[in-house]
Design a protein around this motif. Structure first.
Motif, short mmCIF file in Angstrom:
data_model
loop_
_atom_site.label_atom_id
_atom_site.label_comp_id
_atom_site.label_asym_id
_atom_site.label_seq_id
_atom_site.Cartn_x
_atom_site.Cartn_y
_atom_site.Cartn_z
N ASP A 49 -15.20 18.32 13.94
CA ASP A 49 -16.03 19.01 12.95
C ASP A 49 -17.11 19.86 13.58
OD1 ASP A 49 -17.48 16.80 13.85
OD2 ASP A 49 -18.42 16.42 11.92
N ARG A 50 -17.49 19.58 14.83
CA ARG A 50 -18.54 20.35 15.50
C ARG A 50 -18.00 21.25 16.61
NH1 ARG A 50 -22.41 19.72 11.63
NH2 ARG A 50 -22.51 17.52 11.05
N GLY A 51 -16.69 21.48 16.59
CA GLY A 51 -16.12 22.49 17.49
C GLY A 51 -15.62 21.99 18.82
N MET A 52 -15.51 20.68 19.01
CA MET A 52 -14.97 20.16 20.26
C MET A 52 -13.47 19.97 20.12
SD MET A 52 -15.87 16.60 22.29
CE MET A 52 -17.52 17.15 22.74
N ALA A 53 -12.71 20.53 21.06
CA ALA A 53 -11.26 20.37 21.06
C ALA A 53 -10.89 19.11 21.84
CB ALA A 53 -10.59 21.58 21.68
N ILE A 54 -10.07 18.27 21.24
CA ILE A 54 -9.64 17.01 21.85
C ILE A 54 -8.12 16.98 21.83
CG2 ILE A 54 -9.83 14.49 21.79
CD1 ILE A 54 -12.38 14.83 20.12
N VAL A 55 -7.52 16.55 22.93
CA VAL A 55 -6.07 16.59 23.07
C VAL A 55 -5.46 15.23 22.76
CG1 VAL A 55 -4.15 17.09 24.62
CG2 VAL A 55 -6.27 18.41 24.81
N PRO A 56 -4.56 15.13 21.80
CA PRO A 56 -3.86 13.87 21.54
C PRO A 56 -3.00 13.48 22.74
CG PRO A 56 -3.55 15.43 19.73
CD PRO A 56 -4.15 16.20 20.86
N THR A 57 -2.80 12.19 22.93
CA THR A 57 -1.96 11.72 24.03
C THR A 57 -0.62 11.18 23.55
OG1 THR A 57 -2.96 9.52 23.96
CG2 THR A 57 -3.97 11.15 25.44
N MET A 58 -0.47 10.99 22.25
CA MET A 58 0.78 10.48 21.71
C MET A 58 0.96 10.93 20.27
SD MET A 58 2.12 6.50 21.37
CE MET A 58 2.09 6.23 23.14
N ARG A 59 2.20 11.24 19.91
CA ARG A 59 2.51 11.61 18.53
C ARG A 59 2.79 10.34 17.71
NH1 ARG A 59 7.47 15.22 18.07
NH2 ARG A 59 8.35 13.45 19.21
N PHE A 60 2.54 10.44 16.40
CA PHE A 60 2.88 9.33 15.51
C PHE A 60 4.34 8.91 15.72
CE2 PHE A 60 -0.28 10.77 11.94
CZ PHE A 60 -1.34 10.29 12.67
N ALA A 61 5.22 9.91 15.80
CA ALA A 61 6.65 9.63 15.88
C ALA A 61 7.03 8.85 17.13
CB ALA A 61 7.44 10.93 15.81
N ASP A 62 6.22 8.96 18.17
CA ASP A 62 6.53 8.30 19.45
C ASP A 62 5.83 6.95 19.59
OD1 ASP A 62 8.07 10.51 20.22
OD2 ASP A 62 6.29 11.55 20.98
N CYS A 63 5.06 6.56 18.59
CA CYS A 63 4.30 5.31 18.67
C CYS A 63 5.10 4.20 18.01
CB CYS A 63 2.95 5.48 17.98
SG CYS A 63 1.88 4.02 18.14
N ALA A 64 5.68 3.34 18.84
CA ALA A 64 6.54 2.27 18.33
C ALA A 64 5.75 1.04 17.89
CB ALA A 64 7.56 1.88 19.39
N GLY A 65 4.59 0.82 18.49
CA GLY A 65 3.81 -0.35 18.14
C GLY A 65 2.49 -0.38 18.87
N LEU A 66 1.50 -1.06 18.27
CA LEU A 66 0.17 -1.18 18.84
C LEU A 66 -0.34 -2.60 18.62
CD1 LEU A 66 -1.51 2.04 17.35
CD2 LEU A 66 -0.81 1.74 19.74
N ASP A 67 -1.31 -2.99 19.43
CA ASP A 67 -2.04 -4.23 19.18
C ASP A 67 -3.25 -3.97 18.28
OD1 ASP A 67 -0.52 -6.06 20.91
OD2 ASP A 67 -1.25 -4.76 22.51
N MET A 68 -3.79 -2.74 18.37
CA MET A 68 -4.94 -2.39 17.54
C MET A 68 -4.88 -0.92 17.19
SD MET A 68 -9.05 -2.81 18.15
CE MET A 68 -9.12 -1.85 19.62
N VAL A 69 -5.13 -0.61 15.93
CA VAL A 69 -5.28 0.77 15.49
C VAL A 69 -6.70 0.95 14.98
CG1 VAL A 69 -4.47 0.35 13.11
CG2 VAL A 69 -4.24 2.63 14.13
N CYS A 70 -7.26 2.12 15.25
CA CYS A 70 -8.63 2.43 14.83
C CYS A 70 -8.66 3.81 14.21
CB CYS A 70 -9.59 2.36 16.01
SG CYS A 70 -11.32 2.74 15.56
N VAL A 71 -9.27 3.91 13.03
CA VAL A 71 -9.39 5.20 12.34
C VAL A 71 -10.85 5.63 12.33
CG1 VAL A 71 -8.92 6.51 10.24
CG2 VAL A 71 -7.46 4.56 10.85
#
Length: 229
Positions: free
Chosen positions: A44-66
């Motif tokens: 929201d303040r103009g900082m570009a951040i690069v994702p490291t994984m797509r939703f489609a490639d995420c098979a499972g997690l121990d913790m998700v944070c929104v």
């Protein structure tokens, strides 16, 4: 510990980067920033951040944070993101959020009957989605852990580390980060700020909060129609 933080357009970067900094220092943890693509995402303040994984490639997690931020309004109407959260949360040990990210979790039907917190300006909206608004900096309810507004993300993450690895591990990370806040004003919460300051701030952000409430009401209707609320 496989940890995934949701990255989305117009998020508040500190909601994401505060916890990410803590979790990246946690022994044995792997941390991914998750989005639909791996293209840079603008905060929201103009900082570009690069994702490291797509939703489609995420098979499972121990913790998700929104995390939260202004883009959370659009995310509450984003079926792909909400469906991903429902899918991934089913296998998570911990389902978590910072700031208004809790409204996104709630829009996915993941906080019905749970105590949760959010940014002070919008915490009441959690009730529309079946959650129990709880005005604390970090709130635990079973395997749901939510942090209040923005800076509380660091407190939230240290709490998670302490729960998983003990107080010593959390304190070591806090010391490494020199997390020793001494704010210049006691104005960081409606509990400490003057009534006049709270009133002026509420008035300034009222149009935006009204837009957020409209999104929350749409999400509540969707959950009701699906028999999930």
């Amino acid at each position: 510990m496989r940890i995934g933080l949701i990255l989305f357009p117009k998020l508040t970067q500190l909601d994401l980067t505060g916890p990410a900094e803590v979790f990246a220092r946690m022994p044995g943890a792997s941390v991914d920033l998750l989005w639909k693509t791996t293209d840079p995402v603008m905060s929201d303040r103009g900082m570009a951040i690069v994702p490291t994984m797509r939703f489609a490639d995420c098979a499972g997690l121990d913790m998700v944070c929104v995390p939260g931020g202004p883009g959370q309004i659009d995310l509450m109407d984003d079926a792909e993101t909400l469906e991903f959260l429902v899918r991934i949360a089913a296998g998570c040990k911990l389902v978590t959020s910072v700031c208004t990210g809790s409204l996104v979790l709630a829009a996915a039907g993941l906080l019905v009957g749970y105590r949760a917190t959010s940014h002070w300006s919008s915490i009441d909206q959690l009730a529309l989605l079946g959650a129990i608004p709880t005005a604390e900096r970090v709130v635990r309810d079973r395997n749901r852990i939510t942090g209040a507004g923005v800076t509380s993300g660091i407190d939230f993450a240290l709490t998670v580390v302490a729960d998983l690895l003990g107080d010593q591990a959390a304190q070591e990370i806090q010391l490494q980060m020199e997390y020793d806040p001494e704010p210049p004003y006691q104005a960081g919460s409606p509990r400490s700020a003057s009534a006049a300051l709270v009133a002026a701030t509420r008035a300034k952000i009222a149009p935006f909060i009204a837009r957020r409430r409209q999104a929350t009401e749409r999400a509540a209707t969707t959950l009701l129609n699906a028999g999930r609320l």
